[in-house]
Structure formats: structure tokens, C-alpha cells
Design a protein around this motif. Structure first.
Motif, short mmCIF file in Angstrom:
data_model
loop_
_atom_site.label_atom_id
_atom_site.label_comp_id
_atom_site.label_asym_id
_atom_site.label_seq_id
_atom_site.Cartn_x
_atom_site.Cartn_y
_atom_site.Cartn_z
N MET A 1 0.82 -1.19 0.00
CA MET A 1 0.00 0.00 0.00
C MET A 1 0.86 1.25 0.00
O MET A 1 0.46 2.25 -0.58
CB MET A 1 -0.93 0.01 1.21
CG MET A 1 -2.05 -1.00 1.11
SD MET A 1 -3.35 -0.87 2.38
CE MET A 1 -2.44 -0.73 3.86
N LEU A 2 2.02 1.22 0.65
CA LEU A 2 2.87 2.40 0.66
C LEU A 2 3.42 2.69 -0.72
O LEU A 2 3.61 3.83 -1.10
CB LEU A 2 4.04 2.20 1.63
CG LEU A 2 3.69 2.23 3.11
CD1 LEU A 2 4.91 1.87 3.94
CD2 LEU A 2 3.19 3.59 3.51
N LYS A 3 3.69 1.64 -1.47
CA LYS A 3 4.33 1.82 -2.76
C LYS A 3 3.33 2.16 -3.86
O LYS A 3 3.59 3.00 -4.72
CB LYS A 3 5.09 0.54 -3.13
CG LYS A 3 6.03 0.69 -4.29
CD LYS A 3 6.87 -0.55 -4.42
CE LYS A 3 7.92 -0.38 -5.49
NZ LYS A 3 8.75 -1.58 -5.61
N HIS A 4 2.15 1.53 -3.85
CA HIS A 4 1.22 1.69 -4.95
C HIS A 4 -0.10 2.34 -4.55
O HIS A 4 -0.98 2.51 -5.39
CB HIS A 4 0.91 0.33 -5.58
CG HIS A 4 2.12 -0.35 -6.13
ND1 HIS A 4 2.76 0.08 -7.26
CD2 HIS A 4 2.82 -1.41 -5.69
CE1 HIS A 4 3.80 -0.69 -7.50
NE2 HIS A 4 3.86 -1.60 -6.55
N GLY A 5 -0.29 2.68 -3.30
CA GLY A 5 -1.52 3.31 -2.87
C GLY A 5 -2.58 2.27 -2.55
O GLY A 5 -2.34 1.06 -2.62
N ILE A 6 -3.77 2.73 -2.22
CA ILE A 6 -4.87 1.85 -1.87
C ILE A 6 -5.89 1.90 -3.00
O ILE A 6 -6.27 2.97 -3.46
CB ILE A 6 -5.55 2.31 -0.56
CG1 ILE A 6 -4.54 2.26 0.58
CG2 ILE A 6 -6.77 1.47 -0.24
CD1 ILE A 6 -5.04 2.85 1.87
N TYR A 7 -6.31 0.75 -3.44
CA TYR A 7 -7.29 0.67 -4.50
C TYR A 7 -8.60 0.15 -3.92
O TYR A 7 -8.66 -0.94 -3.39
CB TYR A 7 -6.81 -0.23 -5.63
CG TYR A 7 -5.58 0.30 -6.30
CD1 TYR A 7 -5.68 1.29 -7.25
CD2 TYR A 7 -4.32 -0.13 -5.94
CE1 TYR A 7 -4.56 1.82 -7.85
CE2 TYR A 7 -3.18 0.39 -6.54
CZ TYR A 7 -3.32 1.35 -7.49
OH TYR A 7 -2.21 1.89 -8.09
N ASN A 8 -9.63 0.98 -4.03
CA ASN A 8 -10.94 0.58 -3.55
C ASN A 8 -11.71 -0.07 -4.68
O ASN A 8 -11.26 -0.10 -5.82
CB ASN A 8 -11.72 1.81 -3.06
CG ASN A 8 -11.07 2.43 -1.85
OD1 ASN A 8 -10.50 1.73 -1.03
ND2 ASN A 8 -11.17 3.75 -1.74
N GLU A 9 -12.89 -0.56 -4.34
CA GLU A 9 -13.75 -1.13 -5.37
C GLU A 9 -14.15 -0.03 -6.34
O GLU A 9 -13.89 1.14 -6.11
CB GLU A 9 -14.97 -1.76 -4.72
CG GLU A 9 -14.64 -2.99 -3.88
CD GLU A 9 -15.88 -3.62 -3.30
OE1 GLU A 9 -16.96 -3.51 -3.92
OE2 GLU A 9 -15.76 -4.23 -2.24
N ILE B 1 15.52 2.62 4.06
CA ILE B 1 14.65 1.45 4.02
C ILE B 1 13.47 1.71 4.95
O ILE B 1 13.65 2.02 6.13
CB ILE B 1 15.39 0.17 4.48
CG1 ILE B 1 16.64 -0.06 3.64
CG2 ILE B 1 14.45 -1.03 4.46
CD1 ILE B 1 16.39 -0.34 2.19
N ILE B 2 12.25 1.60 4.40
CA ILE B 2 11.04 1.74 5.20
C ILE B 2 10.45 0.35 5.36
O ILE B 2 10.18 -0.34 4.38
CB ILE B 2 10.02 2.68 4.50
CG1 ILE B 2 10.61 4.07 4.35
CG2 ILE B 2 8.71 2.71 5.30
CD1 ILE B 2 9.72 5.03 3.59
N ARG C 1 3.09 -6.69 8.23
CA ARG C 1 3.05 -7.32 9.54
C ARG C 1 4.45 -7.59 10.04
O ARG C 1 5.28 -8.16 9.34
CB ARG C 1 2.27 -8.62 9.47
CG ARG C 1 0.82 -8.40 9.19
CD ARG C 1 0.07 -9.67 9.21
NE ARG C 1 -1.31 -9.41 8.84
CZ ARG C 1 -2.23 -10.33 8.75
NH1 ARG C 1 -1.93 -11.58 8.98
NH2 ARG C 1 -3.45 -10.01 8.42
N LYS C 2 4.69 -7.15 11.22
CA LYS C 2 5.99 -7.33 11.88
C LYS C 2 7.14 -6.77 11.07
O LYS C 2 8.26 -7.23 11.16
CB LYS C 2 6.22 -8.82 12.17
CG LYS C 2 5.17 -9.41 13.09
CD LYS C 2 5.45 -10.86 13.35
CE LYS C 2 4.34 -11.47 14.19
NZ LYS C 2 4.55 -12.90 14.42
N GLY C 3 6.88 -5.77 10.23
CA GLY C 3 7.94 -5.13 9.45
C GLY C 3 8.58 -6.06 8.43
O GLY C 3 9.74 -5.90 8.10
N GLY C 4 7.81 -7.00 7.93
CA GLY C 4 8.34 -8.00 7.00
C GLY C 4 8.62 -7.48 5.60
O GLY C 4 9.46 -8.01 4.89
N LYS C 5 7.93 -6.44 5.19
CA LYS C 5 8.17 -5.86 3.86
C LYS C 5 9.12 -4.69 3.98
O LYS C 5 9.05 -3.91 4.92
CB LYS C 5 6.87 -5.36 3.24
CG LYS C 5 6.01 -6.41 2.62
CD LYS C 5 4.86 -5.74 1.90
CE LYS C 5 4.24 -6.68 0.91
NZ LYS C 5 3.20 -6.02 0.16
#
Length: 181
Positions: A1-9, A137-138, A142-146
Motif C-alpha cells: 500500500m505504501l508503494k502503490h496506494g490503496i485501490y478501492n472497489e 529502508i522503510i 506485519r511485523k515489518g516484513g516488507k
């Protein structure tokens, strides 16, 4: 979501197709393009600058048209095309009048003198490998895995970081002095 934004329906689900065409579509009649015009809003590179239209009237009329469309949509009552209102956060200056004057004068003077306050990561001896970091690096998910790698070109970010650090340092000192008094 940080990289590409949030896409709603689909925002237009359940809305009449003609209404969607009216507000989201393009006009059926496209204006003719001048010779050498790419159609992407820019003239071809081989045209001399003197032949280009330097008037800003088109930009203003486009804004007027957009304002009129927004007013029309609001008047007709098509709320599905209007953004939901967002409350702006409350903003207040942390300084009194005298402190603000001191802050502005101090920041101006420190920037002119190119002062580097230690402890904020802006000084060369605080950097890893003795150079300004080119990548940050950001961690997300979950748990900073990405991990997302953000490029930090020195010529862009170092001057901004330096000014930010000066402003923060001066603000902290003024507020500390207020507490000490």
C-alpha cells in the motif's frame, strides 16, 4: 500500500452509464491539433520556442470549466462524484510572539553560517561509511516484513535535511529555555 496506494472497489458501481460518461468521459469532438503537436499536451521537440503559445489563458479557462463542472455536480446532487470532506488538523504555533521572532532570526542566521547541530544525523561523523545515506529502508507490513527502498539523492535531500535539523534544533532550544525559566 505504501508503494502503490490503496485501490478501492469501483467508485462508479451502481451509477447510470450516461451519468458516468457525462462526468468521467471525454468529449466526442476533439479539437484539431496544430502541426507538430504530439497530442500529449506538448509540442514536438523540433519546433522553435517562439512558435509555441505562451499564453496561460487555456489553463485558466480549463480551471474555470472544472469549477463550473464541480458546481454543477454539487447543484444536481450527485454526491457520489464529490470527495468526502476531510477535517483539517488543528495547527497552532508553539511560540509566543517574541519566541517566534527569535526562532526566525536564529534559523536565518544558522542557515547563513551553515551550522551543523550534532546528534541529528546531519554531521558527516554521524554517517555510516562517511557519506550521506543514499537509500532509506522503510519497513511495513506485519511485523515489518516488507521493505521499501527509497532513494535519497544527496543534492535534493541533504539541503532539506540540513534546514529541517536546524529548525528542529532551534525550536527545541527555545522550548527548553521556556521550561527552564
Amino acid at each position: 500500500m505504501l508503494k502503490h496506494g490503496i485501490y478501492n472497489e469501483d467508485d462508479c458501481q451502481g451509477i447510470d452509464l450516461e451519468l458516468i460518461k457525462d462526468f468521467y468521459g471525454t468529449t466526442d469532438c476533439l479539437p484539431p491539433r496544430p502541426p507538430g503537436h504530439t497530442g500529449a499536451g506538448y509540442l514536438g521537440d523540433d519546433e522553435p520556442d517562439s512558435d509555441r503559445n505562451s499564453s496561460d489563458e487555456g489553463d485558466e479557462s480549463d480551471l474555470d470549466d472544472l469549477s463550473q463542472q464541480i458546481e454543477y455536480i454539487a447543484s444536481v446532487g450527485h454526491s457520489e462524484f464529490l470527495p468526502k470532506p476531510v477535517k483539517a488538523p488543528r495547527a497552532s504555533c508553539p511560540f509566543t510572539g517574541d519566541e517566534l521572532h527569535l526562532y526566525e532570526a536564529g534559523l536565518s542566521s544558522a542557515a547563513r553560517q551553515k551550522i551543523l547541530p550534532p546528534g541529528y544525523g546531519i554531521c558527516a561523523d554521524e554517517w555510516e561509511d562517511d557519506h550521506y545515506p543514499a537509500v532509506e529502508i522503510i519497513r511495513s507490513g506485519r511485523k515489518g516484513g516488507k521493505e521499501i527502498s527509497v532513494q535519497l539523492p544527496t543534492f535534493i535531500w541533504y539541503p532539506r535535511g540540513h534546514l529541517w535539523v536546524l529548525a528542529l534544533s532551534i525550536m527545541e532550544r527555545i522550548l527548553e529555555d521556556r521550561i527552564a525559566d
